[in-house]
Design an enzyme around this catalytic site. Structure first.
Site, PDB file in Angstrom:
ATOM      1  N   ARG A 236      62.242 -69.745 -82.454  1.00 49.64           N
ATOM      2  CA  ARG A 236      60.641 -69.203 -82.942  1.00 49.64           C
ATOM      3  C   ARG A 236      59.817 -69.886 -81.822  1.00 49.64           C
ATOM      4  NH1 ARG A 236      62.953 -65.880 -85.093  1.00 49.64           N
ATOM      5  NH2 ARG A 236      62.963 -65.153 -87.418  1.00 49.64           N
ATOM      6  N   GLU A 265      53.331 -62.907 -80.516  1.00 49.89           N
ATOM      7  CA  GLU A 265      54.202 -61.565 -80.283  1.00 49.89           C
ATOM      8  C   GLU A 265      53.678 -60.242 -80.781  1.00 49.89           C
ATOM      9  OE1 GLU A 265      58.481 -64.099 -80.019  1.00 49.89           O
ATOM     10  OE2 GLU A 265      58.035 -62.757 -81.519  1.00 49.89           O
ATOM     11  N   HIS A 286      61.741 -61.350 -76.515  1.00 52.31           N
ATOM     12  CA  HIS A 286      62.056 -61.381 -78.088  1.00 52.31           C
ATOM     13  C   HIS A 286      63.598 -60.411 -78.149  1.00 52.31           C
ATOM     14  CE1 HIS A 286      61.507 -63.002 -82.254  1.00 52.31           C
ATOM     15  NE2 HIS A 286      62.804 -62.687 -82.396  1.00 52.31           N
TER      16      HIS A 286
END
Length: 315
Positions: A236, A265, A286
């Site tokens: 994370r 994000e 990601h």
């Protein structure tokens, strides 16, 4: 049972078999995206809701009187108000283990890029540097062997253990940090966090985001690391202090870093890390989990969570 998927497009479902989800519910509605302003409207009378990243807070739960089940199509549940769900008797289920092969693979893709600079050599070939070289090879960028190096793992669940198994195949030495949870029992063989930071040649982060891990990797940690060490974060974004990371790279306190996650994000167009030209900083969007096999396992697991909930509700 009527179910709603709030952000189905986050799974890129075009190449997936969604029939397990459809079979798990009597009726099923989907939305590509759901904004904060439309989340209550989209859930409305649903009994089950599936969300990847859409936030479901106490106000939403209070407004959706039929809601019985929240399925998170991910491992992290930080987008769900778990206290509210508990108070209101709403079951929350996430999915664990589905992404292990993909995330382990991506971890080493990032690490190998940092240690071999293959991506920079590839660009050098494309730019004609090899063709103009007086030698049979290019030696423009440093390379580092993994064999014999210490891999420090922060977070030793399924992902951390999967990374350890592959690292051993590369001949690396494995060190595991003690759990950061305040209530954790000591585990034989693990070492204190500060010792792991100071001794490891590569530090890879696989722990969940929590009060104990937010901004865990900060200026103090970077100063304690070897200046030859690499940092990998596929967990994370909030676990790594991004401004401290950029400063550490610029001041050569560490050798390099590779991240698959950021605090914001998607990031802003002028994000300090994505716009950095530092040669030893790698950012991927990601994408550690995007393999088709991984996404299909996720769909199947969400469907199984729904089926198990319905079975238990009938007992």
């Amino acid at each position: 049972m009527h179910g709603v998927f709030l952000d189905q497009s986050t799974l890129n479902p075009q190449d997936l078999d969604l029939s397990p989800l459809q079979r798990s519910l009597d009726t099923f509605s989907t939305y590509d995206h759901t904004s904060n302003e439309t989340v209550i409207e989209h859930i409305n009378t649903a009994e089950a809701v599936i969300t990847n990243k859409v936030v479901i807070n106490r106000n939403t739960m209070l407004a959706c009187h039929n809601l019985k089940l929240i399925c998170v199509s991910a491992t992290g549940t930080n987008n769900i108000d778990l206290d509210a769900a508990r108070d209101l008797g709403i079951c929350v289920k996430n999915v664990t283990g589905y992404a292990t092969p993909s995330v382990v693979q991506h971890t080493f893709a990032l690490l190998l890029a940092l240690t071999t600079n293959w991506h920079q050599y590839h660009q050098g070939v494309k730019r004609g540097h090899w063709s103009r070289s007086p030698f049979f090879c290019l030696l423009d960028y440093p390379a580092t062997e993994l064999a014999g190096k210490q891999l420090g793992i922060i977070g030793y669940g399924e992902l951390g253990q999967g990374v350890a198994r592959v690292a051993e195949a590369f001949g690396m030495r494995i060190a595991v940090a003690e759990s950061l949870r305040r209530d954790a029992m000591p585990v034989s063989g693990r070492i204190p966090f500060d010792q792991l930071i100071a001794e490891s040649d590569v530090i890879t982060v696989h722990c969940p985001l929590s009060d104990e891990t937010r901004n865990l990797i900060d200026a103090h940690v970077f100063k304690a690391m070897k200046n030859s060490a690499f940092l990998i974060n596929v967990s994370r974004g909030d676990i790594v202090n991004e401004s401290d990371l950029l400063a550490a790279l610029e001041q050569e306190e560490i050798a390099g870093a590779a991240l698959d996650v950021l605090k914001e994000e998607p990031p802003s167009v002028n994000h300090s890390l994505t716009t950095s030209s530092h040669p030893n900083l790698i950012i991927t969007p990601h994408s550690a989990w995007v393999a088709k096999e991984c996404r299909q396992r996720l769909v199947n697991a969400v469907a199984k969570n729904i089926e198990e909930f319905r079975l238990n509700a009938r007992k």
